[in-house]
Design a protein around this motif. Structure first.
Motif, PDB file in Angstrom:
ATOM      1  N   ASP A 536       0.702  -1.269   0.063  1.00  0.00           N
ATOM      2  CA  ASP A 536      -0.153   0.002  -0.002  1.00  0.00           C
ATOM      3  C   ASP A 536       0.918   1.118  -0.156  1.00  0.00           C
ATOM      4  O   ASP A 536       1.837   1.278   0.723  1.00  0.00           O
ATOM      5  CB  ASP A 536      -0.929   0.165   1.185  1.00  0.00           C
ATOM      6  CG  ASP A 536      -2.036   0.981   1.281  1.00  0.00           C
ATOM      7  OD1 ASP A 536      -3.241   0.772   0.777  1.00  0.00           O
ATOM      8  OD2 ASP A 536      -1.678   2.046   1.619  1.00  0.00           O
ATOM      9  N   GLY A 581      -8.836  -2.668   7.732  1.00  0.00           N
ATOM     10  CA  GLY A 581      -8.903  -2.938   6.269  1.00  0.00           C
ATOM     11  C   GLY A 581      -9.804  -3.771   5.818  1.00  0.00           C
ATOM     12  O   GLY A 581     -10.191  -4.951   6.454  1.00  0.00           O
ATOM     13  N   GLU A 714     -10.115   3.087   0.013  1.00  0.00           N
ATOM     14  CA  GLU A 714      -9.357   2.054  -0.454  1.00  0.00           C
ATOM     15  C   GLU A 714      -9.235   1.948  -1.788  1.00  0.00           C
ATOM     16  O   GLU A 714     -10.430   1.793  -2.354  1.00  0.00           O
ATOM     17  CB  GLU A 714      -9.887   0.771   0.205  1.00  0.00           C
ATOM     18  CG  GLU A 714      -9.244   0.664   1.699  1.00  0.00           C
ATOM     19  CD  GLU A 714      -9.716  -0.481   2.413  1.00  0.00           C
ATOM     20  OE1 GLU A 714      -8.952  -1.461   2.173  1.00  0.00           O
ATOM     21  OE2 GLU A 714     -10.994  -0.589   2.577  1.00  0.00           O
ATOM     22  N   THR A 724      -4.671   3.220   0.677  1.00  0.00           N
ATOM     23  CA  THR A 724      -5.545   3.652   1.726  1.00  0.00           C
ATOM     24  C   THR A 724      -5.337   4.725   2.306  1.00  0.00           C
ATOM     25  O   THR A 724      -4.303   5.194   2.663  1.00  0.00           O
ATOM     26  CB  THR A 724      -5.439   2.187   2.804  1.00  0.00           C
ATOM     27  OG1 THR A 724      -5.563   0.962   2.101  1.00  0.00           O
ATOM     28  CG2 THR A 724      -6.342   2.530   3.981  1.00  0.00           C
TER      29      THR A 724
END
Length: 759
Positions: A536, A581, A714, A724
């Motif tokens: 990420d 998440g 996201e 994110t």
């Protein structure tokens, strides 16, 4: 009960029978006392009353552990000013604790108090660590006396107990009673008198002299339900205490101890369902604080996921293991706290992160970091077993800790004092564990251990360590190591994925990974490339990794915490901090890169499809998007850039663009970015700036898969990277969407669905 107000010497009486509202009657003075509660006036959710629950007689008042308390002020001529009150005092109250406070600075979580410790004045009845409790008074002459509950008489969580404290200055005695029976006493000089804290209010549920955390949170507050609080200006004798206890049993409970159902005392997520920033299809605690989710495991047809949790409030403090269960990895159900600090020598100061695996019989076990501040180091690896074989509980609600740690760090075994977050797995050769630590002077490390019986472990050395000179952002310590098999690459070589979270000086606290091979003989890891990668590219919103191999599908699934981006003041007002998440499936692509995608089960949350179009210009699409609004959406978008060098989509946009968040790709720099410079107009919110990272598309169109869930954003790009981030718009009309580019572009496809809450 009204007749109890006629008891001789009764100075103050709170029956808590209102059952609703923001005040409660003190029955002797007839004063309506305000109940302080964070959502009496709410900024982000609908205002609501303090939480009233069933009591032992009528209703009781639930205290949330951080914001609920009552102030009772005294006026001239009040009964509490009666001189007799200084020579004798009795307190009786029914208590049902939900959680125990840590006891910072040795202060009590107050049940009721009117005291000034510096001046040694007044009185305090409250709870301490692990359910112990105490009655404390200041005497004229400057003495402070404390009477503590003895071992074995702690107040149990989620159960009713009747507590009495008696000060008899004339006889020179202090006594404690539990459920009508005397459990402790101490002597005082005969003729002792209370030193009155005359300029201090009486507080219920909050300590008169709370320690402050982050300059916002008052510690030492009661968490649970109170009922039938009575304060007398005389010393009740043993027969009167027993009779008061029996009165409640006979009046409403057929002569037996009042029972409390868990659903009547548990934290309630209902007030947060209308919070305009709290995600509704991401997993979250019912309320208060969470850190990383961890220890995912599949057993008896259900998925279990645990998480670091402070049940006392939305702040980092007394860490427990919260617990969810699911049939599909999407719809989760709250379960009671699985593991909590207890009065033992194993983990009295916190139950920190860990993992789950199976024992030799295929039954689930939990490995956790046991926090014991009296030990050096204060962290070790410990184990808890499910009671499934005894009670058949497939929800795995009950766990029993092994009484001693299984792995204790020794000097030379990593960076001494940093030794946590065991990741344990089982294969045909036995059990193996990685523990997060570091190597002195070298950088972070995952330490390797092996066992043939799951109970006795052998240190095998570093599994993998950082070169902090080459990669200083990998920091001196690693937390939360995770190892997942990826299968064979196109050359038939067996590959694994290693995830770590760096911490400490100079560390970039993100989830870094390597793809590589395991040297099983030496229990070490050989990466394909020395430099780590990011899953990420957001900034500190995708952290705290855990992972599992799903036995049902064979998928490798990663769970993370989605960090918030707020001040302590706003977390206080909100009543919650952080959430999980979305579960992420990871796999080895044909090109050798790590593939990522949200799990397919998330499609079950789709509601109405808002738009579905193909092959349109940017202008055409934006006309059609004017009627599409939402803060709980799934978006699938493919853009052919044309002449545009920067292009993407604006989300959470007001009609004129005063607030908006831009997700875009910069092809000239091969960067995937989020621009939050216009995300919010709120002066207290922190989110802002531009964040992102490298993404090589190698000539492909930009393919975005975006999930909006109130403050959560996201975005998954081309199955290669996620971004994110968090957004907290001020305006309630920040719900729009707009395709954006710095040149002509073509929208190959766009599909948008409403998403449904999992709660």
């Amino acid at each position: 009960m009204n007749e109890r107000r006629d008891d001789p010497g009764l100075m103050m009486y709170w029956a808590f029978d209102e059952g609703a509202g923001t005040s409660t009657l003190e029955g002797i003075s007839k004063v309506q006392d305000d109940i302080q509660y964070v959502f009496n006036q709410a900024e982000f959710t609908e205002p609501c009353d303090p939480q009233w629950r069933p009591g032992v007689l009528g209703s009781g008042l639930s205290f949330d552990g951080y914001s609920t308390y009552i102030t009772h002020s005294f006026e001239e001529g009040n009964a509490a000013d009666n001189p007799e009150y200084l020579s004798a005092l009795s307190i009786g109250v029914w208590v049902a604790p939900r959680s125990y406070e840590w006891g910072h600075e040795r202060k009590l979580a107050a049940i009721v108090n009117r005291y000034d410790l510096d001046r040694k004045q007044g009185y305090l009845l409250g709870m301490f660590r692990h359910g112990t409790w105490s009655f404390q008074v200041g005497l004229e002459g400057g003495e402070w006396k404390e009477l503590w509950s003895p071992d074995g008489y702690e107040l149990p969580k989620n159960e009713w107990s009747y507590v009495n404290a008696v000060f008899d200055g004339n006889q020179g005695e202090m006594k404690l009673f539990l459920n009508g029976k005397e459990i402790a006493s101490s002597t005082l000089p005969r003729g002792s008198r209370l030193a009155e804290a005359a300029d201090t209010d009486l507080l219920i549920g909050k300590n008169n002299h709370s320690s402050m955390l982050s300059e916002v949170f008052s510690l030492h507050m009661f968490s649970g339900i109170l009922d039938e609080l009575m304060i007398y200006n005389r010393a009740l004798n043993a027969e009167e205490v027993a009779a008061a206890y029996q009165y409640v049993l006979d009046s409403a409970h057929e002569g037996v101890q009042p029972q409390l159902k868990y659903d009547e005392i548990k934290l309630d997520r209902t007030p947060l369902l209308s919070d305009r920033h709290r995600p509704q299809y991401h997993v979250s605690p019912p309320a208060h604080w969470m850190n990383e989710p961890h220890a995912p495991i599949y057993f008896d047809g259900k998925y279990h996921l645990f998480y670091q949790h402070n049940p006392l409030g939305p702040f980092f403090h007394q860490i427990h293991w919260g617990h969810w269960v699911s049939n599909d990895l999407v719809h989760w159900r709250d379960l009671p706290v699985a593991l909590a600090p207890e009065k033992d020598l194993l983990a009295p100061d916190g139950i920190w992160s860990g993992s789950a695996t199976y024992d030799a019989d295929g039954l689930p076990v939990l490995f956790f970091t046991a926090a014991n501040d009296s030990a050096s180091p204060n962290q070790s690896v410990a184990l808890a077993r499910s009671t499934y074989t005894m009670d058949g509980d497939s929800d795995l609600v009950h766990w029993v800790k092994h009484p001693e740690p299984l792995i204790v760090q020794k000097r030379g075994m990593g960076a001494f004092g940093d030794f946590r977050d065991p990741f344990v797995w089982k294969d045909d050769d036995g059990w193996f564990a990685l523990v997060g630590s570091g190597i002195e002077g070298e950088g972070g490390a995952a330490l390797a251990f092996s066992s043939q019986d799951m109970m006795n472990w052998v240190y095998k050395g570093p599994f993998f360590k950082a070169d902090i000179q080459k990669f200083p952002y990998l920091g001196p310590i690693w937390e939360l190591p995770v190892l997942l098999p990826l299968g064979s690459d196109k050359h038939g070589v067996n590959k694994h994925l290693l995830l770590v979270s760096p911490v400490g000086e100079g560390a970039d606290v993100e989830v870094f990974y390597w793809i590589g091979q395991i040297d099983k003989q030496n229990l070490s890891f050989i990466p394909d490339e020395e430099e780590p990668q990011l899953i990420d590219v957001g900034d500190f919103h995708f952290t705290g990794p855990s992972g599992m191999v799903d036995p049902k599908t064979g998928r490798k699934i990663i769970f993370t915490i989605a960090q918030g981006d707020r001040t302590s003041e706003l977390e206080y007002k909100s009543g919650w901090a952080h959430n999980g998440g979305l579960p992420l499936s990871v796999y080895l692509r044909d090109d050798g890169r790590l593939g990522i995608e949200p799990i397919q089960e998330l499609q079950s949350l789709r509601g109405n499809q808002r738009i579905s179009l193909r092959d349109k210009s940017m202008a055409e699409v934006n006309v059609l998007l004017k009627d599409v609004h939402g803060d709980m959406l799934e978006i699938q978008l493919e853009i052919e850039p044309g002449s545009a060098k920067q292009f993407g989509i604006k989300v959470r946009r007001t009609p004129e663009g005063e607030e908006e968040t831009l997700l875009y790709y910069d092809s000239s720099q091969s960067m995937f970015l989020a621009d939050r410079t216009k995300t919010t107009l709120h002066p207290g919110e922190k989110c802002g700036g531009i964040q992102g990272g490298k993404l090589e598309l190698l000539g492909e169109n930009l393919k975005l898969h975006i999930y909006l869930d109130r403050s959560m954003v996201e975005a998954y790009a081309n199955g290669l990277k996620s971004l994110t981030t968090r957004v907290y718009p001020t305006r309630k009309d920040a719900l729009g969407l707009e395709i954006w580019g710095d040149g002509d572009l073509f929208v190959k496809s766009l599909d948008i669905w409403n998403m449904q809450s999992i709660w």
